[in-house]
Design an enzyme around this catalytic site. Structure first.
Site, mmCIF file in Angstrom:
data_model
loop_
_atom_site.group_PDB
_atom_site.id
_atom_site.type_symbol
_atom_site.label_atom_id
_atom_site.label_comp_id
_atom_site.label_asym_id
_atom_site.label_seq_id
_atom_site.Cartn_x
_atom_site.Cartn_y
_atom_site.Cartn_z
ATOM 1 N N SER A 213 0.831 -1.197 0.000
ATOM 2 C CA SER A 213 0.000 0.000 0.000
ATOM 3 C C SER A 213 0.871 1.255 0.000
ATOM 4 C CB SER A 213 -0.957 -0.056 1.198
ATOM 5 O OG SER A 213 -1.952 0.925 1.098
ATOM 6 N N ASP A 422 -8.520 -3.271 -7.019
ATOM 7 C CA ASP A 422 -8.050 -2.860 -5.701
ATOM 8 C C ASP A 422 -8.697 -1.527 -5.351
ATOM 9 O OD1 ASP A 422 -6.577 -1.705 -3.566
ATOM 10 O OD2 ASP A 422 -4.806 -2.848 -4.105
ATOM 11 N N HIS A 451 -7.427 -5.381 -1.498
ATOM 12 C CA HIS A 451 -6.206 -4.608 -1.285
ATOM 13 C C HIS A 451 -5.144 -5.528 -0.701
ATOM 14 C CE1 HIS A 451 -3.916 -0.999 -0.943
ATOM 15 N NE2 HIS A 451 -3.952 -0.920 0.374
#
Length: 489
Positions: A213, A422, A451
Site C-alpha cells: 500500500s 483494488d 487490497h
C-alpha cells in the site's frame, strides 16, 4: 479520513533476469553495534527482538537533534542460507510496523511468509518516524474529529465549506501541538533516509524490501534515493509515482467503482441478506441506504459513515459477509455492532496527516474543491464526492522539499504485484508507477479484487509464487505477467 493499514502483502512470477546478489552473511558475523532486547509491552510478539536506531530529525542538519526509530527483527530461521535483511512496511501512512514481521509469519494466516523466505532473510520491521514508538506526533484530535474522519461525504457545496472549517481547525491543531517542531520533517523522503540509517546500523551493504500500500511509495522513494543500496524490492498494491498526493486520493473513487461489483455479485448470490437478487439491485440498495441514512442516521451511522464503512470492507473478500450483515441491519433500521476507534487513533491519524500533507502541495481554494466534489459526485457516484473533498492538507505549510521524482535510473530489481480490482490503490496508479520505473520494474497483476496481492489473505498462487521466487532467487519475469483468476478456496 480513516483508512485501514494494509496488514497483508505482495506477489510476482518466475523467469530469468537475476538481480545483483548480496553475499550471504550470518547474524553472528555481521558487524553491528545495536543492542537487541525485548520489544515494547504492546508489541505482543515473542518471536521478535527490538532495538533503537537514532536518526537526525532534519537531515539538512545531520548532527542536530536526533530522534529514536524503533526497529524489530525476526532472525533468519536458517543462518546457513541467510543472504541479508528484508525490511518491511505495512502501509498507512500512519501504520506502525514494529509487529509486522511477526504478523507476516503468523502460521494462523492462510498464507504466511514462506519458510524459504524466512530462511534467507532477517525480517525487519520498524515504526516510521512520527508513528507509535518512533517519536510519535499528535494533532490533539478530539473524539468527534476522529469519528468523522472516515471519508467524509459532502452532499452539497455547503458541506464542503463545513469540512473546510473542520480541516482548517485540525491543521491548526497539528501546527500548535506539543510535537509541532517535528511537523516539517515527518515525510516519506525522511523515512526513506531513516531506512538507510537502519541498514547502516544493521551492518548491511544492501537491503531487500517488502512494502504494501503506502509502503510501495516508501519503497519506491528509497530505491530512487539509494539505488546502489537496494537489493530485491517488492511493491504490493502500488500508489502512483506521486505517492499519496491529491491525485491518489481522488483515485480511491475509481478503486471503489472497480471493486464494488465483486461485492454486488456476492450479495446477490446470497439472498439471506435481502439486498437484491442481481448486482444491479445491490448497487441500487447502496444508494437507497446512503440516502436514507443521510436523512435519518441510525445511532450515529449517517450516509457518510455508511459509504466509508462500505469502502473499507471492500479491502478483502473475507469482509464481504460482515459488510452484507451490516447493510442488512441498517436496512431494517437496526444499529450495526459497535466498533470502537483503534488504539492510538490520534497518532495514527495525526501521523497520516503529517506525511500526506508534508509530501506534496495540495490545492487551497475551497471553490476549487466544491467544483471537484460536484464533478466527482457525478463521475464516481459511489464515493467520488468524498475523495474529491477538502482535507487538512489545504491548510498545511508548504513542504520543506520537493517530492522525490521516481524514474528509471538504477538497477532492474523492482517487482510490483497488483490486484486488478483494488479499492485502496487502484490499478491505474500502479500502471503509472510501473511506467515511471521503466525497465527497473516488472509488474505481476492478479485477476482478483481486494487490497493486497501477496500472501496473508491473498490466495492467487501464480502471483504468490512469482514474488517468492524473486525474493529467494532474484529471478523476475522477462516481461510483465498477468495471473488469471483462481477458484475461491
Amino acid at each position: 479520513m480513516r483508512r485501514k493499514t494494509l496488514y497483508v502483502a505482495l506477489a510476482l512470477a518466475v523467469a530469468a533476469v537475476t538481480t545483483a546478489s548480496v553475499p550471504a552473511t550470518s547474524a553472528a558475523t555481521r558487524p553491528s553495534a545495536l543492542q537487541w532486547g525485548p520489544c515494547p509491552a504492546d508489541v505482543a510478539a515473542a518471536t521478535l527482538e527490538c532495538t533503537i536506531v537514532q536518526v537526525p530529525l532534519d537531515y539538512r542538519e545531520p548532527k542536530g537533534r536526533q530522534i529514536d526509530i524503533a526497529v524489530s527483527r525476526l532472525v533468519s530461521s536458517d543462518p546457513a542460507q541467510r543472504r541479508g535483511v528484508l525490511l518491511t512496511n505495512p502501509g498507512g501512512p500512519g501504520g506502525a510496523g514494529l509487529a509486522y514481521p511477526a504478523l507476516l509469519t503468523n502460521p494462523v494466516l492462510p498464507h504466511p511468509l514462506p519458510q524459504s523466505v524466512r530462511d534467507r532473510y532477517d525480517v525487519i520491521g520498524f515504526d516510521p518516524r512520527g508513528v507509535d514508538h518512533s517519536a510519535p506526533v499528535t494533532c490533539d484530535l478530539t473524539p468527534d474529529q476522529i469519528a468523522r474522519l472516515n471519508l467524509p461525504y459532502p452532499n452539497n457545496a455547503a458541506d464542503v465549506v463545513r469540512d473546510a472549517t473542520i480541516s482548517k481547525t485540525i491543521a491548526q491543531q497539528c501546527l500548535t501541538s506539543e510535537t509541532a517542531a517535528l511537523l516539517p520533517h515527518i515525510t516519506t523522503a525522511n523515512t526513506a533516509r531513516d531506512m538507510d540509517r537502519i541498514r547502516e546500523a544493521l551492518g548491511e551493504p544492501k537491503i531487500s524490501y517488502l512494502g504494501a500500500s503506502y509502503g510501495t511509495y516508501l519503497g519506491a522513494v528509497y530505491t530512487t534515493l539509494f539505488p546502489a543500496r537496494s537489493d530485491r524490492i517488492v511493491l504490493d498494491s502500488s500508489l502512483g509515482s506521486g505517492g499519496y498526493d491529491r491525485t491518489a486520493f481522488q483515485r480511491l473513487a475509481v478503486g471503489m467503482e472497480e471493486r464494488f461489483p465483486d461485492f454486488a455479485t456476492f450479495a446477490a448470490a446470497n439472498p439471506q441478506y435481502g439486498l437484491g437478487t442481481t448486482p444491479g439491485q445491490v448497487r441500487a440498495k447502496y444508494f437507497d441506504l446512503a440516502a436514507r441514512l443521510d436523512r435519518t442516521p441510525i445511532q450515529g451511522v449517517d450516509g457518510s459513515l455508511f459509504r466509508g464503512i462500505t469502502f473499507e470492507y471492500l479491502y478483502s473478500d473475507l469482509g464481504m459477509p460482515t459488510l452484507a450483515a451490516i447493510w442488512k441491519a441498517l436496512d431494517a433500521g437496526q444499529p450495526m455492532p459497535p466498533a470502537p476507534p483503534p488504539a492510538k487513533a490520534d497518532n495514527i491519524l495525526s501521523s497520516r496527516h503529517h506525511v500526506i500533507c508534508g509530501d506534496s502541495p495540495w490545492p487551497k481554494s475551497v471553490r476549487g474543491y466544491q467544483r471537484d466534489v460536484a464533478e466527482h459526485r457525478v463521475a464516481y457516484p459511489l464515493i467520488g464526492a468524498a475523495t474529491a473533498n477538502i482535507t487538512p492538507c489545504a491548510y498545511w505549510p508548504s513542504p520543506v522539499e520537493r517530492p522525490v521524482r521516481i524514474g528509471d535510473r538504477g538497477p532492474s530489481n523492482v517487482l510490483m504485484v497488483q490486484n486488478l480490482r483494488d479499492p485502496g490503490t487502484p490499478l491505474s496508479g500502479a500502471q503509472e508507477l510501473r511506467k515511471a520505473f521503466g525497465d527497473r520494474a516488472r509488474m505481476v497483476t492478479a485477476d482478483q479484487g481486494g487490497h493486497g496481492a501477496y500472501l496473508v489473505l491473498a490466495g492467487n498462487t501464480c502471483a504468490n509464487d512469482a514474488v517468492t521466487t524473486f525474493l529467494t532467487t532474484g529471478r523476475r519475469p522477462h516481461h510483465d505477467l498477468a495471473c488469471p483468476a483462481e477458484p475461491a478456496g
